[in-house]
Design an enzyme around this catalytic site. Structure first.
Site, PDB file in Angstrom:
ATOM      1  N   SER A 126       0.834  -1.207   0.000  1.00  0.00           N
ATOM      2  CA  SER A 126       0.000   0.000   0.000  1.00  0.00           C
ATOM      3  C   SER A 126       0.861   1.247   0.000  1.00  0.00           C
ATOM      4  O   SER A 126       1.973   1.249   0.554  1.00  0.00           O
ATOM      5  CB  SER A 126      -0.856  -0.032   1.269  1.00  0.00           C
ATOM      6  OG  SER A 126      -1.454   1.216   1.503  1.00  0.00           O
ATOM      7  N   TYR A 151      -2.225  -1.738  11.039  1.00  0.00           N
ATOM      8  CA  TYR A 151      -2.468  -2.214   9.672  1.00  0.00           C
ATOM      9  C   TYR A 151      -1.326  -1.768   8.752  1.00  0.00           C
ATOM     10  O   TYR A 151      -0.715  -2.580   8.047  1.00  0.00           O
ATOM     11  CB  TYR A 151      -3.812  -1.684   9.143  1.00  0.00           C
ATOM     12  CG  TYR A 151      -3.912  -1.722   7.647  1.00  0.00           C
ATOM     13  CD1 TYR A 151      -4.206  -2.910   6.987  1.00  0.00           C
ATOM     14  CD2 TYR A 151      -3.667  -0.573   6.874  1.00  0.00           C
ATOM     15  CE1 TYR A 151      -4.252  -2.950   5.597  1.00  0.00           C
ATOM     16  CE2 TYR A 151      -3.708  -0.611   5.489  1.00  0.00           C
ATOM     17  CZ  TYR A 151      -4.004  -1.796   4.858  1.00  0.00           C
ATOM     18  OH  TYR A 151      -4.038  -1.833   3.493  1.00  0.00           O
ATOM     19  N   LYS A 155       2.003  -3.893   6.607  1.00  0.00           N
ATOM     20  CA  LYS A 155       2.437  -3.800   5.199  1.00  0.00           C
ATOM     21  C   LYS A 155       3.953  -3.583   5.143  1.00  0.00           C
ATOM     22  O   LYS A 155       4.655  -4.207   4.342  1.00  0.00           O
ATOM     23  CB  LYS A 155       1.705  -2.663   4.481  1.00  0.00           C
ATOM     24  CG  LYS A 155       0.214  -2.899   4.300  1.00  0.00           C
ATOM     25  CD  LYS A 155      -0.076  -4.075   3.387  1.00  0.00           C
ATOM     26  CE  LYS A 155      -1.549  -4.396   3.278  1.00  0.00           C
ATOM     27  NZ  LYS A 155      -1.833  -5.703   2.677  1.00  0.00           N
TER      28      LYS A 155
HETATM   29  C1  UD1 Z   1      -7.426   4.407   3.953  1.00  0.00           C
HETATM   30  C2  UD1 Z   1      -6.348   4.041   4.927  1.00  0.00           C
HETATM   31  C3  UD1 Z   1      -5.226   3.355   4.189  1.00  0.00           C
HETATM   32  C4  UD1 Z   1      -5.752   2.122   3.493  1.00  0.00           C
HETATM   33  C5  UD1 Z   1      -6.906   2.509   2.577  1.00  0.00           C
HETATM   34  C6  UD1 Z   1      -7.560   1.265   2.037  1.00  0.00           C
HETATM   35  C7  UD1 Z   1      -6.534   5.641   6.755  1.00  0.00           C
HETATM   36  C8  UD1 Z   1      -5.899   6.795   7.427  1.00  0.00           C
HETATM   37  N1  UD1 Z   1      -5.905   5.199   5.654  1.00  0.00           N
HETATM   38  O1  UD1 Z   1      -6.873   5.337   3.024  1.00  0.00           O
HETATM   39  O2  UD1 Z   1      -4.201   2.995   5.079  1.00  0.00           O
HETATM   40  O3  UD1 Z   1      -4.740   1.524   2.744  1.00  0.00           O
HETATM   41  O4  UD1 Z   1      -7.880   3.252   3.293  1.00  0.00           O
HETATM   42  O5  UD1 Z   1      -8.452   1.611   1.031  1.00  0.00           O
HETATM   43  O6  UD1 Z   1      -7.544   5.136   7.190  1.00  0.00           O
HETATM   44  N2  UD1 Z   1     -13.210  10.778   3.430  1.00  0.00           N
HETATM   45  C9  UD1 Z   1     -14.230  11.647   3.745  1.00  0.00           C
HETATM   46  N3  UD1 Z   1     -15.377  11.125   4.271  1.00  0.00           N
HETATM   47  C10 UD1 Z   1     -15.550   9.788   4.495  1.00  0.00           C
HETATM   48  C11 UD1 Z   1     -14.503   8.903   4.172  1.00  0.00           C
HETATM   49  C12 UD1 Z   1     -13.333   9.435   3.654  1.00  0.00           C
HETATM   50  O7  UD1 Z   1     -14.111  12.860   3.564  1.00  0.00           O
HETATM   51  O8  UD1 Z   1     -16.622   9.408   4.989  1.00  0.00           O
HETATM   52  C13 UD1 Z   1     -11.963  11.306   2.839  1.00  0.00           C
HETATM   53  C14 UD1 Z   1     -10.724  11.074   3.666  1.00  0.00           C
HETATM   54  O9  UD1 Z   1     -10.490  12.149   4.533  1.00  0.00           O
HETATM   55  C15 UD1 Z   1      -9.643  10.963   2.581  1.00  0.00           C
HETATM   56  C16 UD1 Z   1     -10.369  10.412   1.364  1.00  0.00           C
HETATM   57  O10 UD1 Z   1     -11.761  10.625   1.622  1.00  0.00           O
HETATM   58  O11 UD1 Z   1      -9.204  12.245   2.248  1.00  0.00           O
HETATM   59  C17 UD1 Z   1     -10.127   8.947   1.142  1.00  0.00           C
HETATM   60  O12 UD1 Z   1     -10.402   8.249   2.343  1.00  0.00           O
HETATM   61  P1  UD1 Z   1     -10.433   6.648   2.414  1.00  0.00           P
HETATM   62  O13 UD1 Z   1     -11.277   6.098   1.326  1.00  0.00           O
HETATM   63  O14 UD1 Z   1     -10.757   6.273   3.817  1.00  0.00           O
HETATM   64  O15 UD1 Z   1      -8.941   6.245   2.056  1.00  0.00           O
HETATM   65  P2  UD1 Z   1      -7.551   6.702   2.729  1.00  0.00           P
HETATM   66  O16 UD1 Z   1      -7.764   7.445   3.974  1.00  0.00           O
HETATM   67  O17 UD1 Z   1      -6.763   7.368   1.672  1.00  0.00           O
END
Ligand code: UD1
Length: 339
Positions: A126, A151, A155
């Site tokens: 990842s 997690y 990795k």
């Molecule tokens: C997350 C994990 C990462 C993992 C990946 C798997 C964290 C900090 N990181 O990545 O380690 O490999 O998932 O797919 O958890 N967002 C919103 N609202 C929501 C959900 C997300 O605004 O309800 C935003 C988050 O702030 C982020 C983006 O969407 O900026 C993507 O979020 P997400 O899909 O959870 O992925 P990551 O955080 O990048």
């Protein structure tokens, strides 16, 4: 037909990879403990490809189960190892579950490779290993930073375990693919992501909100140093991602590797903010999304996107699917499962 084992083959990335493998003529052996997936996935893979993969309900963190399966299915040449626990939040609550499942699982897979003469490994890593990179886009040479969760730590540790193992095991080659943010679903709507409970990831939360299952999407922070203040990620289509695994397997089969363990970034090379993604979703689907800006989520990084030159040039792989198509497939899948 070349035989390949896919651990975690009933999961989100695993199932899409199995479909692409079968369509390219591989004989696929899935092992999965179904802890975070559904047995119907195997039938749905067969509906897409016309071929039912061999399936064993095996927990790879239990060595005997894995070895028994491989004794029954000789001649496997390669393995793609997806099976792992993957909820970041849960890993903070239950670190030992994550260390046990993810690390024991990998050690058993490596021991099995040696024991049963399996030559090639693709490991699911990842972009989380880079933390918040200082320079963007992030290349494979960017420094690894201390993990933000158990997690993420599994990795990093697993990459190191593979490194140390292949160094003394000349019969085995490995490629670790560092995925950016995998999203989307198969265009047939027969397989896709199946989050359990309230989704933690952005896309399933968006599609569930659009479907009326959730009232409102919370956008976690708009005070980041990005054009519209929301965080930037590199969202990669699940079919494109699946195909990166086939490119990696082919590279090892053809002996084109430079080094016993190689790393590749698997993303599009393009970063999108959360608000840009929401706009793209609305445009692609014609559905208006109910969302509100709330505070930052703890542990989130500000921005990350991939330099994909190495994967493009060495693997001969490139992301192809336009984001609108990916989002439409995710939406069609959501409508299919909420029926
Ligand atoms: C997350 C994990 C990462 C993992 C990946 C798997 C964290 C900090 N990181 O990545 O380690 O490999 O998932 O797919 O958890 N967002 C919103 N609202 C929501 C959900 C997300 O605004 O309800 C935003 C988050 O702030 C982020 C983006 O969407 O900026 C993507 O979020 P997400 O899909 O959870 O992925 P990551 O955080 O990048």
């Amino acid at each position: 037909m070349k035989k390949i084992m896919v651990t975690g083959g009933a999961g989100f990335i695993g199932s899409h990879t199995v479909v692409e493998l079968q369509q390219k003529g591989y004989e696929v052996f899935i092992v999965d403990n179904l802890s975070n997936s559904n047995p119907d996935v195997i039938d749905n893979i067969a509906k897409i490809t016309g071929v039912k993969p061999v399936f064993g309900k095996v927990d790879v963190s239990e060595k005997k189960e894995l070895f028994d399966f491989l004794k029954q299915h000789p001649g496997i040449e390669s393995v793609i190892h997806f099976a792992a626990s993957k909820a970041v939040g849960e890993s903070v609550e239950k670190p030992l579950k994550y260390y046990r499942n993810n690390i024991n699982g990998l050690i058993n897979v490596l021991e099995a490779m040696k024991e049963f003469g399996i030559k090639n490994l693709v490991f699911s890593s990842s972009c989380t290993v880079y933390g918040q990179p200082k320079k963007l886009p992030v290349t494979e040479n960017s420094p690894i930073q201390p993990a933000l969760s158990p997690y993420g730590n599994t990795k990093q540790i697993n990459e190191e375990i593979i490194h140390d193992f292949v160094a003394v095991t000349p019969s085995i080659n490995a490629i670790a693919l560092r995925y950016f943010n995998p999203i989307g679903a198969h265009p047939s709507s027969l397989i896709g992501e199946l989050p359990i409970g309230v989704p933690a990831n952005l896309i399933p939360y968006i599609t569930q909100t659009a479907a009326g299952i959730r009232e409102c999407l919370s956008v976690f922070g708009n005070d980041y140093d990005t054009p519209d203040g929301t965080p930037i990620r590199d969202y990669i289509d699940i079919i494109d991602l699946a195909n990166a695994h086939i490119a990696a397997i082919n590279r090892m089969e053809e002996g084109k590797q430079k080094g016993r363990l190689e790393f590749f970034n698997i993303g599009t090379g393009r970063g999108l903010t959360v608000l840009e993604l929401i706009n793209a979703f609305e445009k692609a689907t014609g559905v208006k999304l109910n969302y509100k800006i709330v505070g930052r989520r703890a542990g989130d990084i500000e921005k990350v996107w991939a330099d994909t030159s190495l994967a493009n040039n060495e693997l001969g792989w490139k992301a192809k699917v336009p984001i609108e198509e990916t989002l439409l497939n995710a939406w069609k899948w959501q409508q299919h499962i909420s029926k």
